[in-house]
Design an enzyme around this catalytic site. Sequence first.
Site, PDB file in Angstrom:
ATOM      1  N   ASP A 193       7.492  58.913  -0.944  1.00  0.00           N
ATOM      2  CA  ASP A 193       7.982  57.581  -1.299  1.00  0.00           C
ATOM      3  C   ASP A 193       7.316  56.896  -2.491  1.00  0.00           C
ATOM      4  OD1 ASP A 193       9.051  58.281   1.149  1.00  0.00           O
ATOM      5  OD2 ASP A 193       8.715  56.337   2.080  1.00  0.00           O
ATOM      6  N   GLU A 423      -0.356  60.934  10.671  1.00  0.00           N
ATOM      7  CA  GLU A 423       0.745  61.072   9.715  1.00  0.00           C
ATOM      8  C   GLU A 423       0.252  61.837   8.488  1.00  0.00           C
ATOM      9  OE1 GLU A 423       2.409  57.318   8.553  1.00  0.00           O
ATOM     10  OE2 GLU A 423       4.048  58.241   7.428  1.00  0.00           O
TER      11      GLU A 423
HETATM   12  C1  DGY Z   1       9.803  54.435   5.222  1.00  0.00           C
HETATM   13  O1  DGY Z   1      10.460  53.522   5.690  1.00  0.00           O
HETATM   14  O2  DGY Z   1       8.598  54.338   4.972  1.00  0.00           O
HETATM   15  C2  DGY Z   1      10.423  55.731   5.025  1.00  0.00           C
HETATM   16  O3  DGY Z   1       9.594  56.645   4.386  1.00  0.00           O
HETATM   17  C3  DGY Z   1      11.760  55.677   4.373  1.00  0.00           C
HETATM   18  O4  DGY Z   1      12.350  56.883   4.633  1.00  0.00           O
END
Ligand code: DGY
Length: 458
Positions: A193, A423
């Site tokens: 992201d 995570e």
């Molecule tokens: C989030 O909401 O952090 C996700 O990575 C989007 O897919």
Amino acid sequence: MLGELSVTGPTRISINDTRFLWLIHARRRSAVTDNIDSKAETILRDNDRGGFTVPTAGLYPYQWNWDSIFVSLGFATFDESRAVKEIETLFEAQWDDGFLPHIVFRRDDPDYFPGPGAWDARSAFSTSGITQPPVAASAINDLWKASADDGIKSRLAALFPKVVAWHRWFHKYRVPGDANAVVITHPWESGRDNSPEWDAASANIDISGVKPYKRRDLEHADPHMRPTKLDYDRYMALVEFGREAGWDHEVIATQGPFRVADVGMTMILLRATRDLAELAGNLGHLDTKTELEGYIEQLEKGAQYLWDDARKTFCSRDTITGAHSGYVSSASFLYGYADVGDAEQRQKMAAHWERIGKASRYMVPSHDPDETLFDHMRYWRGPIWIVINYMVWRGFAERGWNERAERIRRDSADLIRAYGFNEAFSPVTGAGTGGKDFSWTAAMWLAWCGKDNRPATE
Ligand code: DGY
């Protein structure tokens, strides 16, 4: 805490009896490993919402595309049928044109933003309007080859045309002829992201019209481990652009404000297409196999489009400006997984590996630790992601780069053993970042790094 697990074994021994010591060590190790195995299974079962698995409770309460695929590999170690079910439920949400969304919303959950209302992407299922790294074909091919059960094999074969349709969707909308690489239209599509790879390309996203919104992720995770407000404003501007375009993928792919050829997606789609072509051959779909071979040739050219000759690395490239990111990320090392790069390129990448391997206590950091934007705790700007490690390891092991492969496997197992099923992990200290009891980390322990076996090529 995994580090606090009790271990069994005799306590009084002769310190001179080294063979005995070794046996105790092995016994302790296997008791610890068994406990971690059962913790990993428990995480998958606890995050199971009935045929689909959430990445982690709270932070990510829906079904995510590539999370589910990695999770299926974990389930396969103790319940093959449940593994296939995970992929079947994901594909239930496939759109008529082959598109496979990155989130499937089966209900509204106030824990997450942006939820179904913010996307407003209408299809038979409520979904997001963007996709995610196409790891499905590779998992389906692995599961098909590993299974001795005809029922399981035929369920996997039934998924074959659906995966082909998704790959065709990529080639229709996201692999333009001038780049031949996979173009993402939202950073979330990459799965990485807030990677610095997107910073320059995101700078031109107009955030002036973004309506007020309330983030939910900060209620579940430390803000220092999450993307910034500026990142989120840009994410929301892109969601609003897509929603206003009625999620018309042609419009988004040609007029969207963010169109970046992603090194991760390209390497992953290339690898997935090789696996899909193998499956096509095994299932006797020879015309489709030929079609897929055409896609492979195209994506191999795409990998070269992503070679930055100035920085001597594979990296993402803005298709609007033509500029490379210039960064060596963990996704750059997927060149082995995709099996691309000439001798010189491979040698340059190996030199990056050496350099980064010295700078990092654990491999593989998501961003180059020698870069100023490296942040060892913030999401995709430094932390290690075990699923990326798995793919990088696999490529290295298959190419016979055993020492490098073994370092990744060992570091991944050590991180989970010492810090739990986080995570992601700091490459500097090993500390966990983001959510806890994470499904894909548990799955990768079971299917890969927690297994006592050595890399395939050893
Ligand atoms: C989030 O909401 O952090 C996700 O990575 C989007 O897919």
